[in-house]
Design a protein around this motif. Structure first.
Motif, PDB file in Angstrom:
ATOM      1  N   LEU A  22      56.970 -38.022  -3.268  1.00  0.00           N
ATOM      2  CA  LEU A  22      55.980 -39.430  -3.272  1.00  0.00           C
ATOM      3  C   LEU A  22      55.849 -40.270  -2.148  1.00  0.00           C
ATOM      4  O   LEU A  22      54.858 -40.838  -1.669  1.00  0.00           O
ATOM      5  CB  LEU A  22      56.089 -39.979  -4.523  1.00  0.00           C
ATOM      6  N   THR A  23      57.152 -40.521  -1.647  1.00  0.00           N
ATOM      7  CA  THR A  23      57.288 -41.505  -0.769  1.00  0.00           C
ATOM      8  C   THR A  23      56.880 -40.664   0.907  1.00  0.00           C
ATOM      9  O   THR A  23      56.180 -41.324   1.540  1.00  0.00           O
ATOM     10  CB  THR A  23      58.900 -41.851  -0.415  1.00  0.00           C
ATOM     11  N   PRO A  26      52.136 -40.167   0.972  1.00  0.00           N
ATOM     12  CA  PRO A  26      51.661 -41.223   0.281  1.00  0.00           C
ATOM     13  C   PRO A  26      50.397 -41.185  -0.590  1.00  0.00           C
ATOM     14  O   PRO A  26      49.826 -41.886  -1.322  1.00  0.00           O
ATOM     15  CB  PRO A  26      51.644 -42.323   1.164  1.00  0.00           C
ATOM     16  N   SER A 183      61.300 -44.866  -7.961  1.00  0.00           N
ATOM     17  CA  SER A 183      60.912 -44.596  -6.657  1.00  0.00           C
ATOM     18  C   SER A 183      62.413 -44.343  -5.837  1.00  0.00           C
ATOM     19  O   SER A 183      63.492 -44.494  -6.360  1.00  0.00           O
ATOM     20  CB  SER A 183      60.147 -45.566  -6.197  1.00  0.00           C
ATOM     21  N   THR A 184      61.973 -44.002  -4.538  1.00  0.00           N
ATOM     22  CA  THR A 184      63.323 -43.762  -3.657  1.00  0.00           C
ATOM     23  C   THR A 184      63.945 -45.147  -3.578  1.00  0.00           C
ATOM     24  O   THR A 184      65.018 -45.308  -2.983  1.00  0.00           O
ATOM     25  CB  THR A 184      62.827 -43.258  -2.294  1.00  0.00           C
ATOM     26  N   ASP A 209      54.370 -45.411  -4.960  1.00  0.00           N
ATOM     27  CA  ASP A 209      55.520 -44.510  -4.768  1.00  0.00           C
ATOM     28  C   ASP A 209      56.370 -44.223  -5.890  1.00  0.00           C
ATOM     29  O   ASP A 209      57.457 -43.694  -6.029  1.00  0.00           O
ATOM     30  CB  ASP A 209      56.355 -44.587  -3.366  1.00  0.00           C
ATOM     31  N   GLU A 210      56.130 -44.839  -7.030  1.00  0.00           N
ATOM     32  CA  GLU A 210      56.653 -44.709  -8.314  1.00  0.00           C
ATOM     33  C   GLU A 210      56.229 -43.785  -9.193  1.00  0.00           C
ATOM     34  O   GLU A 210      55.088 -43.560  -9.489  1.00  0.00           O
ATOM     35  CB  GLU A 210      56.511 -46.068  -9.334  1.00  0.00           C
TER      36      GLU A 210
END
Ligand SMILES: Cc1cc2nc3c(=O)[nH]c(=O)nc-3n(C[C@H](O)[C@H](O)[C@H](O)COP(=O)(O)OP(=O)(O)OC[C@H]3O[C@@H](n4cnc5c(N)ncnc54)[C@H](O)[C@@H]3O)c2cc1C
Ligand code: SF4
Ligand code: FES
Ligand code: FES
Lengths: 322, 165
Positions: A22-23, A26, A183-184, A209-210
């Protein structure tokens, strides 16, 4: 035939991989059961270049008892599995009941609890094919709408009132449930009551990004929670109005109404109304506070009248169950 | 290095018992995989957006609407479609009941009903009427009406449980 737009796929196996993807991507969208996402993509509502498939992330598919004595339900658990779990049935019957009213038995076997809480807001003017929407010039929620597009529900306004339609949300709110977002950057918890916002275009307080990993339920409250759904047919249909009521003999009633705007709303002044006039007064207070709009095909004035009826029915059921 | 997403994928699965291996674009739906790539046109294209149930198939035993399922979800799966329900040329009791009760007019919805009921009977061999109704409520028929379809579902239940009808 409604073709899907072109996209690529990623298939993570672990939560950390999904968060990293996801990071790194985007513009990507997550797909769980796909029962909300794929119809929307066929209708051309959005065209993500990449889908991140959550079906292979087994850690999201578990239900476990928490140290506090509540339950932790993975975001990827299907609605069918939630509705059949003996712990959910005994501790959180309104959640089990809500899952069983969603769409159909087939869709309940596909859709997930996480996907339900992340369900897009819905509107009769928006959840339509590209052709249908194009004939009206789109609306404020359509990404591709030309300049000058208006909201067909409130043409003079600047907001979007598309309705929150997730059946599990009102009951989870009264159970004081939280969700875990990962997230990261790390993990955080948000109460279901604080998860949603007031505009139908931007209704969810989740960073892009979550990833929603689990729903965490504290031990159940003393009294009973009841979920009610008003819909056109006894199957398939999205809600016209959702009502959840809780009754704790010591704390009195709580009432949540949804599918009348972009987020589920816990009604104010319920304790006072209850003190003053019991169930009827609470139903009347709900009627005064809640104003459904023409986001549904069924007439808003009728849905408003049904607010009083549904709140009364839900509260009576919650009280008689104590 | 970020993982690069796949535009195409190699899908390995079993369809009605046969092993298949195909190269498909990532945006292929399971319904299009069946109808276009595999030539299995028994699963029907109704609404295409999850409303009608005409495209119902079983993936690892669970019912799925193939029009809103990515083919990618069937990786390594066991798929059952209406073409695989009859065994050795003999109609399955669900199919026989639809035939005997004349529970189809145009027949477009029938494969979806058969598959939704198959999923139920595999899991609960002797379901209640309420359970039958719940499953029939997942599928739309626009011409027969549900009376005969319910009669067929009940007949299948009775026959499969060794009771006469
Ligand atoms: C005919 C029909 C009728 C329906 N009726 C109802 C109804 O009555 N009530 C109702 O509530 N729903 C209804 N639905 C919608 C849907 O089936 C459910 O809401 C289901 O729970 C969605 O889950 P999913 O796993 O399929 O979500 P998906 O479609 O996979 O995802 C939905 C959204 O959530 C996001 N998402 C999914 N998982 C995560 C995650 N772990 N973290 C962050 N984001 C995530 C996706 O990116 C997407 O934006 C209906 C659908 C159909 C086709
Ligand atoms: S409420 Fe208005 S802006 Fe929002 S989806 Fe409906 S018509 Fe569009
Ligand atoms: S064609 Fe799949 S549900 Fe209608
Ligand atoms: S027989 Fe024609 S739709 Fe059912």
């Amino acid at each position: 035939m409604l073709p899907l737009p072109t996209f690529s796929v990623l298939s993570p196996r672990a939560v950390s991989d999904a968060a990293q993807m996801l990071t790194d991507h985007p513009q990507a969208r997550l797909i769980a059961g796909g029962t909300d996402l794929l119809p929307s993509m066929k209708y051309g509502l959005f065209t993500p270049p990449t889908l991140i498939r959550l079906g292979g992330v087994s850690a999201l598919q578990e239900i476990s008892v928490t140290e506090a004595g509540g339950l932790r339900i993975g975001a990827g658990v299907t609605l069918r599995a939630v509705g059949r779990d003996v712990r959910v049935l005994s501790l959180y019957p309104a959640l089990a009941a809500a899952t069983r009213t969603i769409a159909t038995s087939t869709i309940q076997a596909m859709g997930t609890l996480g996907g339900n809480l992340m369900l897009d807001t819905r509107c009769a003017w928006y959840n339509q094919s590209t052709f249908w929407r194009g004939a009206l010039g789109g609306c404020l929620k359509c990404h591709s709408a030309p300049e000058g597009a208006i909201c067909h529900v409130a043409p003079k306004g600047k907001g979007c009132y598309a309705a929150h339609s997730a059946d599990t949300a009102p009951g989870l709110l009264l159970y004081d449930a939280e969700v875990e977002l990962v997230s990261t950057r790390g993990a955080r918890r948000v109460a279901v009551a604080a998860l949603y916002g007031d505009d139908g275009r931007d209704w969810i307080r989740r960073a892009p990004d979550e990833l929603l990993t689990a729903v965490i339920l504290p031990p159940p409250p003393a009294g009973r929670v009841v979920h009610r759904k008003l819909r056109a047919r006894g199957s398939i249909d999205y809600p016209l109005l959702l009502t959840a009521a809780a009754f704790d003999p010591d704390r009195g009633p709580r009432v949540v109404v949804s599918s009348v705007g972009p987020r589920p709303v816990e009604l104010g002044g319920v304790a006072e109304a209850w003190e003053a006039g019991g169930v009827e007064a609470v139903a009347e207070a709900a009627y005064k506070q809640v104003s459904p709009l023409s986001t549904h095909v069924w007439p808003a004035p009728w849905r408003k009248k049904m607010v009083r009826v549904e709140v009364r029915r839900a509260l009576e059921a919650a009280i008689s169950g104590v | 290095m970020p993982t690069e997403p796949d535009d195409d994928l190699v899908l390995t699965l079993r369809v009605n018992g046969d092993r298949r291996r195909l190269l498909i674009p990532a945006n292929r739906t399971l319904l299009n995989l069946l109808r276009q790539d595999l030539g299995l046109t028994g699963s029907k294209h109704g609404c295409d957006v999850g409303d009608c149930g005409a495209c119902t198939v079983l993936v690892n035993g669970a019912p799925r609407l193939s029009c809103i399922t990515l083919a990618a979800e069937a990786q390594d799966a066991e798929l059952l479609t209406v073409e695989g329900v009859a065994v050795g040329g003999a109609l399955h009791p669900i199919q026989a009941a639809f035939h005997e009760q004349v529970a189809a007019q145009c027949g477009y919805c029938t494969p979806g009903f058969v598959m939704a009921l198959k999923a139920l009977f595999d899991e609960r061999p002797d379901p209640t009427d309420a359970e039958l109704n719940e499953v029939l409520g997942a599928n739309i028929c626009r011409c027969t009406g549900y009376t005969k379809i319910l009669a067929a579902a009940r007949q299948a239940r009775e026959r499969m449980n060794g009771r006469s009808t």
